[in-house]
Design a protein around this motif. Structure first.
Motif, mmCIF file in Angstrom:
data_model
loop_
_atom_site.group_PDB
_atom_site.id
_atom_site.type_symbol
_atom_site.label_atom_id
_atom_site.label_comp_id
_atom_site.label_asym_id
_atom_site.label_seq_id
_atom_site.Cartn_x
_atom_site.Cartn_y
_atom_site.Cartn_z
ATOM 1 N N HIS A 126 0.825 -1.214 0.000
ATOM 2 C CA HIS A 126 0.000 0.000 0.000
ATOM 3 C C HIS A 126 0.858 1.261 0.000
ATOM 4 C CE1 HIS A 126 -2.680 -3.167 1.485
ATOM 5 N NE2 HIS A 126 -3.676 -2.439 1.011
ATOM 6 N N ILE A 127 2.091 1.124 -0.480
ATOM 7 C CA ILE A 127 3.009 2.263 -0.430
ATOM 8 C C ILE A 127 2.504 3.429 -1.285
ATOM 9 C CG2 ILE A 127 4.496 1.565 -2.349
ATOM 10 C CD1 ILE A 127 6.897 2.373 -0.530
ATOM 11 N N ASN A 128 1.656 3.131 -2.257
ATOM 12 C CA ASN A 128 1.086 4.200 -3.085
ATOM 13 C C ASN A 128 0.165 5.113 -2.289
ATOM 14 O OD1 ASN A 128 -0.669 1.811 -3.014
ATOM 15 N ND2 ASN A 128 -2.033 2.988 -4.327
ATOM 16 N N LEU A 129 -0.286 4.641 -1.115
ATOM 17 C CA LEU A 129 -1.148 5.451 -0.266
ATOM 18 C C LEU A 129 -0.371 6.167 0.834
ATOM 19 C CD1 LEU A 129 -4.163 2.995 0.203
ATOM 20 C CD2 LEU A 129 -4.019 4.945 -1.358
ATOM 21 N N SER A 130 0.933 5.936 0.904
ATOM 22 C CA SER A 130 1.738 6.583 1.939
ATOM 23 C C SER A 130 1.650 8.094 1.815
ATOM 24 C CB SER A 130 3.204 6.149 1.829
ATOM 25 O OG SER A 130 3.351 4.784 2.126
ATOM 26 N N ALA A 131 1.765 8.769 2.939
ATOM 27 C CA ALA A 131 1.632 10.219 2.956
ATOM 28 C C ALA A 131 2.988 10.893 2.795
ATOM 29 C CB ALA A 131 0.988 10.663 4.267
ATOM 30 N N ALA A 132 2.947 12.132 2.303
ATOM 31 C CA ALA A 132 4.165 12.941 2.187
ATOM 32 C C ALA A 132 4.456 13.573 3.533
ATOM 33 C CB ALA A 132 3.987 14.007 1.115
ATOM 34 N N THR A 133 5.071 12.804 4.412
ATOM 35 C CA THR A 133 5.328 13.241 5.779
ATOM 36 C C THR A 133 6.814 13.494 5.975
ATOM 37 O OG1 THR A 133 5.618 10.959 6.514
ATOM 38 C CG2 THR A 133 3.395 11.870 6.629
ATOM 39 N N PRO A 134 7.185 14.244 7.001
ATOM 40 C CA PRO A 134 8.605 14.343 7.347
ATOM 41 C C PRO A 134 9.145 12.946 7.612
ATOM 42 C CG PRO A 134 7.327 15.963 8.551
ATOM 43 C CD PRO A 134 6.333 15.058 7.881
ATOM 44 N N PRO A 135 10.268 12.578 7.017
ATOM 45 C CA PRO A 135 10.754 11.201 7.146
ATOM 46 C C PRO A 135 11.140 10.842 8.575
ATOM 47 C CG PRO A 135 12.395 12.578 6.074
ATOM 48 C CD PRO A 135 11.155 13.394 6.170
ATOM 49 N N LEU A 136 10.748 9.644 8.967
ATOM 50 C CA LEU A 136 11.157 9.074 10.245
ATOM 51 C C LEU A 136 12.195 7.998 9.983
ATOM 52 C CD1 LEU A 136 7.731 8.413 12.047
ATOM 53 C CD2 LEU A 136 9.415 10.116 12.711
ATOM 54 N N ASP A 137 13.122 7.854 10.909
ATOM 55 C CA ASP A 137 14.029 6.717 10.846
ATOM 56 C C ASP A 137 13.268 5.522 11.407
ATOM 57 O OD1 ASP A 137 15.926 4.791 10.967
ATOM 58 O OD2 ASP A 137 17.244 5.838 12.371
ATOM 59 N N LEU A 138 12.583 4.795 10.524
ATOM 60 C CA LEU A 138 11.675 3.738 10.957
ATOM 61 C C LEU A 138 12.367 2.615 11.717
ATOM 62 C CD1 LEU A 138 9.279 3.430 7.881
ATOM 63 C CD2 LEU A 138 8.904 4.644 10.040
ATOM 64 N N LEU A 139 13.683 2.584 11.685
ATOM 65 C CA LEU A 139 14.402 1.530 12.388
ATOM 66 C C LEU A 139 14.762 1.917 13.821
ATOM 67 C CD1 LEU A 139 16.767 0.383 9.497
ATOM 68 C CD2 LEU A 139 14.529 -0.524 10.158
ATOM 69 N N SER A 140 14.428 3.140 14.215
ATOM 70 C CA SER A 140 14.719 3.575 15.579
ATOM 71 C C SER A 140 13.567 3.218 16.513
ATOM 72 C CB SER A 140 14.953 5.089 15.623
ATOM 73 O OG SER A 140 13.731 5.794 15.415
ATOM 74 N N GLN A 141 13.862 3.084 17.788
ATOM 75 C CA GLN A 141 12.850 2.734 18.774
ATOM 76 C C GLN A 141 11.794 3.825 18.890
ATOM 77 O OE1 GLN A 141 14.461 1.731 22.598
ATOM 78 N NE2 GLN A 141 12.490 1.209 23.486
ATOM 79 N N GLU A 142 12.207 5.083 18.847
ATOM 80 C CA GLU A 142 11.267 6.189 18.946
ATOM 81 C C GLU A 142 10.318 6.198 17.752
ATOM 82 O OE1 GLU A 142 9.352 9.738 20.189
ATOM 83 O OE2 GLU A 142 10.467 8.148 21.192
ATOM 84 N N ALA A 143 10.844 5.950 16.565
ATOM 85 C CA ALA A 143 9.995 5.939 15.376
ATOM 86 C C ALA A 143 8.977 4.804 15.431
ATOM 87 C CB ALA A 143 10.850 5.822 14.120
ATOM 88 N N SER A 144 9.376 3.649 15.907
ATOM 89 C CA SER A 144 8.432 2.527 15.989
ATOM 90 C C SER A 144 7.290 2.852 16.935
ATOM 91 C CB SER A 144 9.155 1.252 16.424
ATOM 92 O OG SER A 144 9.685 1.371 17.732
#
Length: 209
Positions: A126-144
């Motif tokens: 569903h990546i085509n529905l992803s939003a144009a958001t400020p990027p998060l480091d999805l691999l960090s604990q805070e981002a999760s």
């Protein structure tokens, strides 16, 4: 005359839905029974008579979930565990494109290690529905943590869209959303939340009868 089979299935499905709805309801807030409400918030220890009394009181004020549209019924019928899965999938999909529009093999492995294979597969699908958001480091604990909280916020937006009263949503559901992003883009958030619910709790044959 014998009752048609689908009528029996409909009655059984409605009963199961009402039980699920009561188990996920915010009983201390929705029911004004003084100190008794908080003691009954767990729901599972209720006697059948008290179960019916509680449900009737909430339904009279906030609607009977068995009469709601299909999407609303499915969201209410989900278990806490199913809603948690849907929230994680929706939140990850919402942020994935901003983090990594093209996911390479090492990144894919790292994402699976943090979020699980099913959530990552949903997000990629569903990546085509992803939003144009400020990027998060999805691999960090805070981002999760933010991803999960945003997913719960997205489910709350979907519940609002379905006009599900807060009385049918546990306090824990609301609490999970409190530490998420300051704001979400409504259109992609709703689309991803609905898709995540579909993914976790697909429509059962005859469920809409």
């Amino acid at each position: 005359m014998r009752t048609p089979r689908f009528d029996g299935e409909a009655i059984s499905n409605a009963a199961k839905l009402r039980k699920s709805a009561l188990l996920s309801a915010d009983i201390p807030t929705a029911v004004r029974w003084g100190a008794i409400g908080p003691l009954l918030a767990g729901g599972t220890s209720l006697s059948p008579r008290l179960h019916r009394r509680l449900f009737t009181e909430i339904a009279e004020a906030h609607g009977d979930p068995a009469t709601f549209p299909n999407g609303a019924r499915r969201l209410i019928a989900m278990s806490a565990g199913e809603r948690a899965k849907a929230a994680l999938r929706a939140g990850l999909a919402y942020h994935l494109a901003a983090f990594c529009p093209a996911v390479d093999r090492p990144t894919l492995g790292n994402l699976r290690a943090v979020y699980g294979e099913e959530a990552v597969a949903f997000a990629l699908g569903h990546i085509n529905l992803s939003a144009a958001t400020p990027p998060l480091d999805l691999l960090s604990q805070e981002a999760s943590r933010i991803v999960e909280a945003d997913g719960w916020s997205m489910l709350a937006l979907l519940a609002d869209e379905y006009r599900i009263s807060p009385a049918w949503r546990s306090a824990g559901w609301r609490d999970m959303a409190e530490s998420g992003s300051a704001s979400l883009l409504k259109s992609p958030a709703l689309a991803l939340a609905a898709a995540a619910v579909d993914d976790v709790a697909p429509i059962q044959e005859g469920a809409g009868r």
